[in-house]
Scaffold this motif. Structure first.
Motif, PDB file in Angstrom:
ATOM      1  N   CYS A 193       0.652  -1.191   0.049  1.00 46.21           N
ATOM      2  CA  CYS A 193       0.024  -0.108   0.221  1.00 46.21           C
ATOM      3  C   CYS A 193       0.656   1.221  -0.069  1.00 46.21           C
ATOM      4  O   CYS A 193       2.088   1.367   0.689  1.00 46.21           O
ATOM      5  N   ASN A 238      -0.453   4.321   0.604  1.00 44.42           N
ATOM      6  CA  ASN A 238      -1.547   5.431   1.128  1.00 44.42           C
ATOM      7  C   ASN A 238      -0.751   6.075   2.507  1.00 44.42           C
ATOM      8  O   ASN A 238      -1.305   7.324   2.694  1.00 44.42           O
ATOM      9  N   PHE A 239      -0.418   5.416   3.309  1.00 41.60           N
ATOM     10  CA  PHE A 239       0.320   5.922   4.597  1.00 41.60           C
ATOM     11  C   PHE A 239      -0.866   6.768   5.069  1.00 41.60           C
ATOM     12  O   PHE A 239      -0.546   7.946   5.560  1.00 41.60           O
ATOM     13  N   CYS A 240      -2.074   5.921   5.466  1.00 40.36           N
ATOM     14  CA  CYS A 240      -2.885   6.403   6.552  1.00 40.36           C
ATOM     15  C   CYS A 240      -2.311   6.661   7.630  1.00 40.36           C
ATOM     16  O   CYS A 240      -1.430   5.840   7.877  1.00 40.36           O
ATOM     17  N   TYR A 264      -2.663   6.157  10.971  1.00 36.60           N
ATOM     18  CA  TYR A 264      -2.548   5.361  11.984  1.00 36.60           C
ATOM     19  C   TYR A 264      -2.090   3.787  11.640  1.00 36.60           C
ATOM     20  O   TYR A 264      -2.052   2.881  12.507  1.00 36.60           O
ATOM     21  N   CYS A 265      -1.654   3.734  10.519  1.00 37.99           N
ATOM     22  CA  CYS A 265      -1.856   2.221   9.730  1.00 37.99           C
ATOM     23  C   CYS A 265      -0.217   1.808   9.549  1.00 37.99           C
ATOM     24  O   CYS A 265       0.469   2.376   9.081  1.00 37.99           O
ATOM     25  N   VAL A 315       0.310  -1.081   7.881  1.00 34.21           N
ATOM     26  CA  VAL A 315       0.340  -1.884   6.368  1.00 34.21           C
ATOM     27  C   VAL A 315       1.379  -1.455   5.839  1.00 34.21           C
ATOM     28  O   VAL A 315       2.408  -2.533   5.196  1.00 34.21           O
ATOM     29  N   PRO A 316       1.711  -0.317   5.041  1.00 32.63           N
ATOM     30  CA  PRO A 316       2.818  -0.027   4.189  1.00 32.63           C
ATOM     31  C   PRO A 316       4.186  -0.190   4.688  1.00 32.63           C
ATOM     32  O   PRO A 316       5.055  -0.518   3.793  1.00 32.63           O
ATOM     33  N   GLN A 345      -4.866  -4.482  -0.876  1.00 30.32           N
ATOM     34  CA  GLN A 345      -4.937  -3.637   0.500  1.00 30.32           C
ATOM     35  C   GLN A 345      -5.980  -2.304  -0.122  1.00 30.32           C
ATOM     36  O   GLN A 345      -6.572  -1.886   0.481  1.00 30.32           O
ATOM     37  N   HIS A 364     -10.712   1.467  -1.410  1.00 26.48           N
ATOM     38  CA  HIS A 364     -10.089   2.796  -0.569  1.00 26.48           C
ATOM     39  C   HIS A 364     -11.374   3.790  -1.417  1.00 26.48           C
ATOM     40  O   HIS A 364     -11.590   3.942  -2.601  1.00 26.48           O
ATOM     41  N   ARG A 423      -6.641  10.358   5.144  1.00 24.60           N
ATOM     42  CA  ARG A 423      -7.549   9.228   4.282  1.00 24.60           C
ATOM     43  C   ARG A 423      -7.677   9.850   2.691  1.00 24.60           C
ATOM     44  O   ARG A 423      -8.133   9.302   1.972  1.00 24.60           O
TER      45      ARG A 423
HETATM   46 FE1  SF4 Z   1      -3.192   1.325   3.322  1.00 23.27          FE
HETATM   47 FE2  SF4 Z   1      -5.667   0.675   4.183  1.00 23.27          FE
HETATM   48 FE3  SF4 Z   1      -3.662   0.785   5.816  1.00 23.27          FE
HETATM   49 FE4  SF4 Z   1      -4.743   3.110   4.669  1.00 23.27          FE
HETATM   50  S1  SF4 Z   1      -5.682   1.650   6.094  1.00 23.27           S
HETATM   51  S2  SF4 Z   1      -2.441   2.555   4.607  1.00 23.27           S
HETATM   52  S3  SF4 Z   1      -5.099   2.410   2.568  1.00 23.27           S
HETATM   53  S4  SF4 Z   1      -3.756  -0.516   4.187  1.00 23.27           S
END
Ligand code: SF4
Ligand code: SAM
Length: 453
Positions: A164, A166-168, A170-171, A173-174, A208, A245, A284
């Motif tokens: 991903c 996007n670098f939200c 809080y997240c 995942v990236p 994602q 998204h 977001r």
């Molecule tokens: Fe990526 Fe989803 Fe995490 Fe946002 S919430 S950084 S879109 S995986």
């Protein structure tokens, strides 16, 4: 110490935590390890190899991994031939550190290292302890088709992208899945053709942020075109995808909901918050009104669309007014189901440095209010389905084994009495009762009309 290879067949016990992406990765792990002589067992007590495929999206999921490892320690002390490994997001985050923290752990494999697993297991059989967490920026590593142990499977996951960008705020995942990368559409289509040849009727496309599929790859299809190609494959009855998204839902994708009967009438569209201030701090990339405009366009294209979503409560600085805005979003959208979480601070993320953190009591109180209201909405939507006729793709026998089970187009589980000959078929079912998590039905009589969604 050199380990002796146990006699065939060797037992693999695999515990999967977290999202559908991990479930899909676990299918690949099982398939890869079958090639080197490991077959799944249901009891860790009889396993030669125990693997944990982990999730670190929230702190609670991460700490679970250490609880599980603790359970296997005593067995490892008694039998040094037992191999224990950790993969997935916690493995990616911790790498070598995990081998130091857990001295009885044999191997650590990150989110880009699935294809190396047979080699790592062989090394562990020789007594070598290894951690592999390099990021590999080619899409070829994603082309791991799970081998057919799925004769009879009606529905399968298909990974179309990973990572991903996007670098939200809080997240994590990236940081643990790496940058977004799409598989080649030709590979995806070949994989799905092979599945349909084995009797698969439904695919769920995984990533994602599936809406941005192909955007970074020159000459590649975009997501809506990929869906159209898949819908044209002989034998495909249903297509689902997750996760979307909201910012990247294109008019072309919305048109697919209007035009393609094979695209199911359900979308998982995480809003995360109903407050513009919180959405901005979450990074977001959309406002509440933009989110609602997308919901309206989707419902115009497919009036019976059922929606599910994700909400985070207690984000740093969330005021009572912000939270009320999230509650009112529930009233406007009317999700059939909601995955709601208390904000959990994650290492490396931008929000880990935000001030105005809320107390656990405030966060927990808000979560309970949100979930109470959602339970009522879910009950109202599901109660309204009683008496309707739903088209159900029959997936198999129910957990108790005395009924058939399947899903509506809107992704609600339906159990009903019927002949197992219907497994793999689309059957019209009249809903006779709504439970909180499933529907009870009976096979529809010809003289009724189909009102399914
Ligand atoms: Fe990526 Fe989803 Fe995490 Fe946002 S919430 S950084 S879109 S995986
Ligand atoms: N890519 C998806 C998206 O953009 O919505 C979500 C993937 S994430 C693995 C699944 C959900 O976990 C998110 O939608 C979010 O609600 C939740 N989540 C992610 N990070 C979180 C955190 N730090 N605390 C609480 N919930 C979190």
């Amino acid at each position: 110490m050199i380990k002796t290879t146990p006699q065939e067949p060797k037992g693999l016990y695999l515990e999967t935590f977290g999202c559908q992406m991990n479930v899909s990765d676990s299918e690949k792990i099982v398939s890869l390890l079958r090639e080197v002589g490991y077959h799944t067992v249901d009891d860790p007590g009889t396993a030669d190899l125990i693997l944990l495929n982990t999730c670190s999206v929230r702190a609670k999921a991460e700490s679970k991994v250490y609880d599980y490892l603790g359970r296997y320690k005593v067995r490892k002390m008694r039998d040094d031939r037992l191999i224990i490994g950790v993969g997935g997001c916690v493995a990616q985050q911790e790498g070598e550190r995990l081998l130091k923290k857990v001295p009885y752990l044999d191997l650590v494999f990150g989110t880009h290292s699935l294809h190396l697993l047979p080699e790592l297991v062989r090394a562990a059989e020789r007594g070598e302890r290894r951690a592999v967490t390099d990021f590999i920026d080619t899409e070829t590593r994603l082309n791991l088709f799970p081998e057919a142990d799925d004769t009879g499977a009606v529905s399968r996951f298909v990974t179309i992208m990973q990572g991903c960008d996007n670098f939200c705020s809080y997240c994590i995942v990236p940081y643990v899945r790496g940058r977004e990368i799409s598989r080649r559409s030709a590979e995806i289509i070949t994989e799905i053709r092979e599945m349909t040849a084995r009797g698969v009727k439904e695919v769920t496309l995984l990533g994602q942020n599936v809406n941005s599929y192909g955007l970074k790859t020159p000459d590649e299809l975009h997501f809506a075109d990929l869906i159209r190609r898949i819908a044209a494959i002989d034998g495909i009855e249903r297509i689902r995808f997750t996760t979307s998204h909201p910012r990247d839902i294109s008019p072309e994708l919305i048109a697919c909901f209007a035009e393609l009967p094979a695209l199911c009438g359900h979308i998982h569209l995480p809003a995360q918050s109903g407050s513009d201030e919180v959405l901005a701090r979450m990074n977001r990339g959309y406002t509440r009104s933009e989110y609602l405009a997308t919901v309206a366009a989707l419902r115009e294209a497919r009036p019976a669309l059922l929606m599910t979503g994700d909400i985070i409560v207690g984000f740093p600085g969330e005021t009572e007014d912000d939270f009320e805005a999230t509650l009112s979003l529930l009233e406007e959208v009317r999700y059939v189901d909601l995955f709601s979480f208390v904000y959990s601070e994650r290492p490396e993320t931008a929000a880990a440095g935000f001030s105005d953190r809320l107390t656990r009591t405030v966060k927990q109180g808000r979560l309970e209010r949100l979930q109470r209201r959602q339970r009522e909405i879910t009950r109202d939507i599901c109660d309204a389905m009683v008496g309707t006729v739903q088209r159900v793709l029959v997936e198999g026998l129910s957990r108790r084994g005395d009924q058939l089970t399947g899903r509506t187009e809107g992704n609600r589980v339906v159990n009903f009495a019927g002949d197992p000959v219907h497994i793999g078929q689309l059957v019209d079912v009249t809903i006779i009762h709504a439970y909180p998590n499933s529907l009870l039905g009976e096979i529809h009589r010809e003289d009724e009309t189909c009102t399914g969604r």
